[in-house]
Design a protein around this motif. Structure first.
Motif, PDB file in Angstrom:
ATOM      1  N   LYS A 129      81.626   9.451   3.130  1.00 31.27           N
ATOM      2  CA  LYS A 129      81.182   8.941   1.823  1.00 31.27           C
ATOM      3  C   LYS A 129      79.666   9.069   1.660  1.00 31.27           C
ATOM      4  CE  LYS A 129      84.822   5.519   1.188  1.00 31.27           C
ATOM      5  NZ  LYS A 129      85.148   4.093   1.179  1.00 31.27           N
ATOM      6  N   HIS A 130      78.923   8.849   2.728  1.00 33.72           N
ATOM      7  CA  HIS A 130      77.454   8.857   2.679  1.00 33.72           C
ATOM      8  C   HIS A 130      76.942   9.744   3.822  1.00 33.72           C
ATOM      9  CE1 HIS A 130      77.974   5.412   0.018  1.00 33.72           C
ATOM     10  NE2 HIS A 130      78.766   4.890   0.938  1.00 33.72           N
ATOM     11  N   TRP A 131      76.727  11.028   3.541  1.00 29.52           N
ATOM     12  CA  TRP A 131      76.424  12.023   4.565  1.00 29.52           C
ATOM     13  C   TRP A 131      75.187  11.691   5.392  1.00 29.52           C
ATOM     14  CZ3 TRP A 131      71.689  14.284   4.323  1.00 29.52           C
ATOM     15  CH2 TRP A 131      71.008  14.189   3.102  1.00 29.52           C
ATOM     16  N   TYR A 132      74.182  11.038   4.791  1.00 35.68           N
ATOM     17  CA  TYR A 132      72.928  10.764   5.495  1.00 35.68           C
ATOM     18  C   TYR A 132      73.095   9.734   6.614  1.00 35.68           C
ATOM     19  CZ  TYR A 132      73.033   6.923   2.145  1.00 35.68           C
ATOM     20  OH  TYR A 132      73.429   5.841   1.399  1.00 35.68           O
ATOM     21  N   MET A 133      74.221   8.980   6.617  1.00 38.92           N
ATOM     22  CA  MET A 133      74.467   8.013   7.684  1.00 38.92           C
ATOM     23  C   MET A 133      74.832   8.698   8.999  1.00 38.92           C
ATOM     24  SD  MET A 133      73.731   5.054   6.684  1.00 38.92           S
ATOM     25  CE  MET A 133      74.318   4.156   8.095  1.00 38.92           C
ATOM     26  N   PHE A 134      75.081  10.008   8.941  1.00 44.35           N
ATOM     27  CA  PHE A 134      75.350  10.758  10.166  1.00 44.35           C
ATOM     28  C   PHE A 134      74.157  10.694  11.113  1.00 44.35           C
ATOM     29  CE2 PHE A 134      74.596  14.758  12.423  1.00 44.35           C
ATOM     30  CZ  PHE A 134      75.706  14.780  13.252  1.00 44.35           C
ATOM     31  N   PHE A 135      72.945  10.728  10.568  1.00 50.29           N
ATOM     32  CA  PHE A 135      71.751  10.822  11.400  1.00 50.29           C
ATOM     33  C   PHE A 135      71.492   9.585  12.267  1.00 50.29           C
ATOM     34  CE2 PHE A 135      71.149  13.882   7.958  1.00 50.29           C
ATOM     35  CZ  PHE A 135      71.048  15.035   8.722  1.00 50.29           C
ATOM     36  N   PRO A 136      71.575   8.359  11.738  1.00 51.11           N
ATOM     37  CA  PRO A 136      71.386   7.229  12.661  1.00 51.11           C
ATOM     38  C   PRO A 136      72.516   7.079  13.678  1.00 51.11           C
ATOM     39  CG  PRO A 136      71.905   6.419  10.460  1.00 51.11           C
ATOM     40  CD  PRO A 136      71.667   7.893  10.342  1.00 51.11           C
ATOM     41  N   PHE A 137      73.755   7.395  13.263  1.00 47.78           N
ATOM     42  CA  PHE A 137      74.866   7.297  14.206  1.00 47.78           C
ATOM     43  C   PHE A 137      74.742   8.351  15.305  1.00 47.78           C
ATOM     44  CE2 PHE A 137      77.426   5.588  10.431  1.00 47.78           C
ATOM     45  CZ  PHE A 137      77.128   4.274  10.765  1.00 47.78           C
ATOM     46  N   ALA A 138      74.398   9.567  14.920  1.00 47.08           N
ATOM     47  CA  ALA A 138      74.248  10.644  15.908  1.00 47.08           C
ATOM     48  C   ALA A 138      73.055  10.378  16.817  1.00 47.08           C
ATOM     49  CB  ALA A 138      74.092  11.986  15.201  1.00 47.08           C
TER      50      ALA A 138
END
Length: 200
Positions: A129-138
């Motif tokens: 839903k929110h692609w930019y949340m990939f970066f903190p999780f990764a």
């Protein structure tokens, strides 16, 4: 004996319900009796090496755990702040609750990153839903799982190598002491044989 005396003293001061619970913890101190058996382990060199290696790695493990907890709290603060505007605050589903505060999110990160449990349950739907949340999780996954755990492993291996070098030095010192004792014993035997002190 000491634990028994402490148990009697405290049970007279504390009421029955909490005393039983408290003494359950005190009784665990009796486990330290096992340490007396450590002297017997020298008969089993491999087991002795394993336990000595574990003891040398314990300090690194404790500091590594503290470092992992600090990293998890740091990433939890970032994730909670980033999720706050997009989180459904009216929902009481698991994912929404786990991103409602830093403590719960730290627990969530511990569960997903270190235990490897349910990564796809919350993270994948959020990233879809929110692609930019990939970066903190990764970034959390990379720094904690790949970076920190491998660093802890390297420190443990280094501590084991140092312990092995100390063992080598201890063995050399022991051999040196044995040699000196043998020379001294040999000297005394020769002196006893040479009763007339002629040197022959």
């Amino acid at each position: 004996v000491l634990c028994g005396l402490v148990e009697v003293a405290i049970s007279s001061a504390v009421d029955g319900g909490t005393a039983a619970e408290f003494f359950g913890y005190i009784r665990m101190l009796r486990l330290f009796r096992i340490l007396r058996a450590a002297k017997l382990l020298k008969a089993f060199p491999e087991l002795h090496k394993l336990l000595k290696g574990f003891a040398s790695a314990l300090k690194s493990l404790i500091w590594g755990f503290i470092m992992i907890c600090i990293l998890l709290v740091m990433w939890s603060i970032i994730c909670v702040e980033m999720m706050e505007p997009i989180r459904d605050k009216s929902s009481d589903d698991y994912c929404s609750v786990m991103f409602s505060g830093v403590f719960l999110n730290t627990l969530f990160h511990f569960q997903t990153i270190l235990a490897g449990d349910s990564w796809g349950m919350c993270i994948v739907p959020i990233v879809q839903k929110h692609w930019y949340m990939f970066f903190p999780f990764a970034a959390a996954l990379t720094t904690v799982l790949l970076g920190c755990t491998n660093l802890i492993l390297a420190v443990i291996v280094d501590a084991a190598a140092e312990a092995r070098e100390e063992d080598k030095e201890a063995l050399l010192n022991e051999e040196r002491e044995k040699t000196e004792k043998n020379i001294t014993d040999l000297y005394h035997m020769i002196k006893q044989v040479d009763s007339d002190s002629s040197g022959t």
